[in-house]
Design a protein around this motif. Structure first.
Motif, PDB file in Angstrom:
ATOM      1  N   VAL A 155       0.831  -1.210   0.000  1.00  0.00           N
ATOM      2  CA  VAL A 155       0.000   0.000   0.000  1.00  0.00           C
ATOM      3  C   VAL A 155       0.865   1.259   0.000  1.00  0.00           C
ATOM      4  CG1 VAL A 155      -1.695   1.303   1.336  1.00  0.00           C
ATOM      5  CG2 VAL A 155      -1.931  -1.170   1.107  1.00  0.00           C
ATOM      6  N   THR A 156       1.870   1.298   0.853  1.00  0.00           N
ATOM      7  CA  THR A 156       2.711   2.508   0.929  1.00  0.00           C
ATOM      8  C   THR A 156       3.563   2.688  -0.320  1.00  0.00           C
ATOM      9  OG1 THR A 156       4.350   1.207   2.160  1.00  0.00           O
ATOM     10  CG2 THR A 156       2.778   2.505   3.438  1.00  0.00           C
ATOM     11  N   THR A 157       4.001   1.606  -0.950  1.00  0.00           N
ATOM     12  CA  THR A 157       4.767   1.733  -2.197  1.00  0.00           C
ATOM     13  C   THR A 157       3.923   2.369  -3.293  1.00  0.00           C
ATOM     14  OG1 THR A 157       6.135  -0.189  -1.634  1.00  0.00           O
ATOM     15  CG2 THR A 157       6.036   0.467  -3.963  1.00  0.00           C
ATOM     16  N   ILE A 158       2.677   1.909  -3.393  1.00  0.00           N
ATOM     17  CA  ILE A 158       1.784   2.517  -4.383  1.00  0.00           C
ATOM     18  C   ILE A 158       1.568   3.993  -4.069  1.00  0.00           C
ATOM     19  CG2 ILE A 158      -0.576   2.484  -5.284  1.00  0.00           C
ATOM     20  CD1 ILE A 158      -0.583  -0.537  -4.853  1.00  0.00           C
ATOM     21  N   VAL A 163       2.530   9.778  -5.381  1.00  0.00           N
ATOM     22  CA  VAL A 163       2.912  11.124  -4.926  1.00  0.00           C
ATOM     23  C   VAL A 163       4.173  11.608  -5.647  1.00  0.00           C
ATOM     24  CG1 VAL A 163       3.687  12.464  -2.935  1.00  0.00           C
ATOM     25  CG2 VAL A 163       1.792  10.848  -2.691  1.00  0.00           C
ATOM     26  N   LEU A 164       5.165  10.737  -5.828  1.00  0.00           N
ATOM     27  CA  LEU A 164       6.387  11.148  -6.517  1.00  0.00           C
ATOM     28  C   LEU A 164       6.122  11.463  -7.993  1.00  0.00           C
ATOM     29  CD1 LEU A 164       9.041   8.712  -4.994  1.00  0.00           C
ATOM     30  CD2 LEU A 164       8.739  11.167  -4.549  1.00  0.00           C
ATOM     31  N   ALA A 165       5.217  10.740  -8.600  1.00  0.00           N
ATOM     32  CA  ALA A 165       4.878  11.041  -9.991  1.00  0.00           C
ATOM     33  C   ALA A 165       4.219  12.407 -10.098  1.00  0.00           C
ATOM     34  CB  ALA A 165       3.969   9.954 -10.555  1.00  0.00           C
ATOM     35  N   ILE A 166       3.350  12.705  -9.145  1.00  0.00           N
ATOM     36  CA  ILE A 166       2.705  14.022  -9.165  1.00  0.00           C
ATOM     37  C   ILE A 166       3.734  15.122  -8.917  1.00  0.00           C
ATOM     38  CG2 ILE A 166       1.025  15.483  -7.972  1.00  0.00           C
ATOM     39  CD1 ILE A 166      -0.617  12.976  -7.434  1.00  0.00           C
ATOM     40  N   ALA A 167       4.652  14.904  -7.979  1.00  0.00           N
ATOM     41  CA  ALA A 167       5.687  15.904  -7.681  1.00  0.00           C
ATOM     42  C   ALA A 167       6.614  16.114  -8.871  1.00  0.00           C
ATOM     43  CB  ALA A 167       6.488  15.472  -6.464  1.00  0.00           C
ATOM     44  N   ALA A 168       6.976  15.041  -9.569  1.00  0.00           N
ATOM     45  CA  ALA A 168       7.844  15.172 -10.749  1.00  0.00           C
ATOM     46  C   ALA A 168       7.151  15.958 -11.846  1.00  0.00           C
ATOM     47  CB  ALA A 168       8.249  13.789 -11.242  1.00  0.00           C
ATOM     48  N   ALA A 169       5.866  15.690 -12.029  1.00  0.00           N
ATOM     49  CA  ALA A 169       5.133  16.426 -13.068  1.00  0.00           C
ATOM     50  C   ALA A 169       5.075  17.909 -12.731  1.00  0.00           C
ATOM     51  CB  ALA A 169       3.735  15.843 -13.214  1.00  0.00           C
ATOM     52  N   ILE A 198      11.006  18.662  -3.269  1.00  0.00           N
ATOM     53  CA  ILE A 198      11.354  17.276  -2.936  1.00  0.00           C
ATOM     54  C   ILE A 198      11.190  17.020  -1.443  1.00  0.00           C
ATOM     55  CG2 ILE A 198      13.269  15.642  -2.852  1.00  0.00           C
ATOM     56  CD1 ILE A 198      14.278  16.855  -5.460  1.00  0.00           C
ATOM     57  N   VAL A 199      11.658  17.961  -0.635  1.00  0.00           N
ATOM     58  CA  VAL A 199      11.516  17.803   0.821  1.00  0.00           C
ATOM     59  C   VAL A 199      10.045  17.760   1.220  1.00  0.00           C
ATOM     60  CG1 VAL A 199      11.954  18.901   3.046  1.00  0.00           C
ATOM     61  CG2 VAL A 199      13.754  18.847   1.310  1.00  0.00           C
ATOM     62  N   ALA A 200       9.253  18.617   0.615  1.00  0.00           N
ATOM     63  CA  ALA A 200       7.821  18.629   0.940  1.00  0.00           C
ATOM     64  C   ALA A 200       7.154  17.317   0.544  1.00  0.00           C
ATOM     65  CB  ALA A 200       7.152  19.809   0.232  1.00  0.00           C
ATOM     66  N   ALA A 201       7.537  16.790  -0.617  1.00  0.00           N
ATOM     67  CA  ALA A 201       6.951  15.520  -1.067  1.00  0.00           C
ATOM     68  C   ALA A 201       7.328  14.375  -0.137  1.00  0.00           C
ATOM     69  CB  ALA A 201       7.400  15.226  -2.500  1.00  0.00           C
ATOM     70  N   ILE A 202       8.611  14.325   0.276  1.00  0.00           N
ATOM     71  CA  ILE A 202       9.038  13.251   1.179  1.00  0.00           C
ATOM     72  C   ILE A 202       8.354  13.383   2.538  1.00  0.00           C
ATOM     73  CG2 ILE A 202      11.027  12.314   2.403  1.00  0.00           C
ATOM     74  CD1 ILE A 202      12.744  13.007  -0.021  1.00  0.00           C
ATOM     75  N   MET A 208       1.825  10.571   5.447  1.00  0.00           N
ATOM     76  CA  MET A 208       0.787   9.695   4.923  1.00  0.00           C
ATOM     77  C   MET A 208       1.060   8.229   5.274  1.00  0.00           C
ATOM     78  SD  MET A 208      -1.587  11.459   3.663  1.00  0.00           S
ATOM     79  CE  MET A 208      -2.474  10.077   2.953  1.00  0.00           C
ATOM     80  N   THR A 209       2.321   7.834   5.246  1.00  0.00           N
ATOM     81  CA  THR A 209       2.662   6.460   5.625  1.00  0.00           C
ATOM     82  C   THR A 209       2.300   6.197   7.083  1.00  0.00           C
ATOM     83  OG1 THR A 209       4.467   6.429   4.014  1.00  0.00           O
ATOM     84  CG2 THR A 209       4.541   4.793   5.780  1.00  0.00           C
ATOM     85  N   LEU A 210       2.614   7.165   7.957  1.00  0.00           N
ATOM     86  CA  LEU A 210       2.261   7.005   9.370  1.00  0.00           C
ATOM     87  C   LEU A 210       0.748   6.932   9.555  1.00  0.00           C
ATOM     88  CD1 LEU A 210       3.056   6.955  12.356  1.00  0.00           C
ATOM     89  CD2 LEU A 210       3.047   9.462  12.324  1.00  0.00           C
ATOM     90  N   VAL A 211       0.004   7.798   8.861  1.00  0.00           N
ATOM     91  CA  VAL A 211      -1.457   7.796   8.985  1.00  0.00           C
ATOM     92  C   VAL A 211      -2.040   6.477   8.493  1.00  0.00           C
ATOM     93  CG1 VAL A 211      -3.563   8.878   8.133  1.00  0.00           C
ATOM     94  CG2 VAL A 211      -1.642  10.303   8.853  1.00  0.00           C
ATOM     95  N   VAL A 212      -1.538   6.003   7.349  1.00  0.00           N
ATOM     96  CA  VAL A 212      -2.049   4.732   6.814  1.00  0.00           C
ATOM     97  C   VAL A 212      -1.739   3.586   7.771  1.00  0.00           C
ATOM     98  CG1 VAL A 212      -1.728   3.051   4.961  1.00  0.00           C
ATOM     99  CG2 VAL A 212      -1.979   5.470   4.407  1.00  0.00           C
ATOM    100  N   THR A 213      -0.544   3.583   8.350  1.00  0.00           N
ATOM    101  CA  THR A 213      -0.174   2.504   9.274  1.00  0.00           C
ATOM    102  C   THR A 213      -1.047   2.524  10.525  1.00  0.00           C
ATOM    103  OG1 THR A 213       2.101   2.637   8.467  1.00  0.00           O
ATOM    104  CG2 THR A 213       1.738   1.479  10.539  1.00  0.00           C
TER     105      THR A 213
END
Length: 294
Positions: A155-158, A163-169, A198-202, A208-213
């Motif tokens: 789930v977190t990998t997806i 998110v990284l794809a959106i940030a790159a765009a 990049i820092v904001a995206a990470i 989000m990873t913490l919230v999902v967990t």
């Protein structure tokens, strides 16, 4: 002694017995008839009729007495005397049925250093809090953690890829609009903007990873009684006192203590292998047990 003459054929007939009177009236009537039979000869019938009259009076008296005895009520046994003060002790209260699908709460007094001895795991077979349930041991819970880690990793990998794809765009669009120098280099301000992005995206991904967990564990503990890994292995988390599902407060306390159990060299999780009811630190603090069907 002279024999009395036999009664003549035309003697007075014996009067018919009256209907059975009440007991008191029957006794008075019998006494009155006997008194009339014993009256002087001047007021009574001739001597030849005296004997039949006396016999008739005795017959009437006997009939009245029999009627009085027949109509008298049969005595009933007296009811038992009440207890002093009229108090009758109520029946002893019955124990309430166990709650939570046959769940039996643990004893009220713990055994020092051994948990609840009545529900401790034994070497001859698993112990449990209720028929059909046993405490989940260390290894099966470890396998459930591995399954949960795999599910959360997918789930977190997806989430990270999206998110990284959106940030790159967004970064590519910003670079295109700002323009790049003739030598293909970026200005310092453009590099700073990309770095901040990049820092904001990470940071966003970490939050989000913490919230999902947290939601994965807490939400599934409350709504389903266990995570997906625990459910696949037939386990569920229950309240220690009565086997009922846990609430939000208990789930949050259990999650925080689970993190601490992992952080301190996994000691709080390894504790499950040695505790009589297979509880980790997070179970002990939150008042929960992990059980499974047998």
């Amino acid at each position: 002694m002279t024999d009395q003459p036999a009664p003549e054929t035309g003697a007075a007939p014996v009067p018919e017995a009256p209907p059975p009177p009440a007991p008191e009236m029957a006794q008075d009537a019998a006494q009155e008839v006997v008194a009339q039979a014993a009256a002087p000869a001047s007021d009574a019938a001739p001597a030849s009729d005296a004997a039949p009259a006396s016999d008739a009076a005795l017959a009437v008296a006997g009939t009245s007495a029999a009627a009085a005895g027949a109509s008298a009520p049969v005595p009933q046994p007296a009811p038992p005397a009440p207890a002093p003060g009229g108090w009758t002790a109520p029946p002893p209260p019955q124990a309430p049925p166990p709650t939570g699908s046959g769940w039996t709460p643990p004893p009220a007094v713990p055994v020092a250093g051994a948990g609840w001895s009545a529900y401790a795991q034994t070497t001859t077979g698993p112990g449990g809090p209720a028929p059909g349930w046993e405490y989940a041991g260390f290894w099966i819970r470890a396998v459930a953690y591995v399954l949960d880690g795999i599910i959360l990793g997918i789930v977190t990998t997806i989430l990270w890829l999206v998110v990284l794809a959106i940030a790159a765009a967004i970064g590519v669009g910003a670079a295109a609009t700002s323009g790049v120098g003739a030598d293909g280099t970026l200005t310092e301000s453009e590099v700073a903007v990309i770095g901040v992005g990049i820092v904001a995206a990470i940071s966003f991904l970490a939050i989000m990873t913490l919230v999902v967990t947290v939601l994965y564990f807490v939400l599934l503990w409350v709504k389903r009684g266990g995570t997906l890994g625990q459910t696949l292995l037939g386990m569920r988390i229950a309240r220690e006192s009565d086997g009922a599902p846990i609430g939000w407060g208990t789930a949050i306390v259990r999650y925080v203590m689970m993190l601490i159990s992992f952080w301190i060299f996994y000691l709080g999780v390894i504790w499950v292998a040695f505790e009589p009811r297979k509880r980790g630190w997070h179970d002990i603090v939150a008042g929960t047990v992990v059980v499974r069907r047998v």
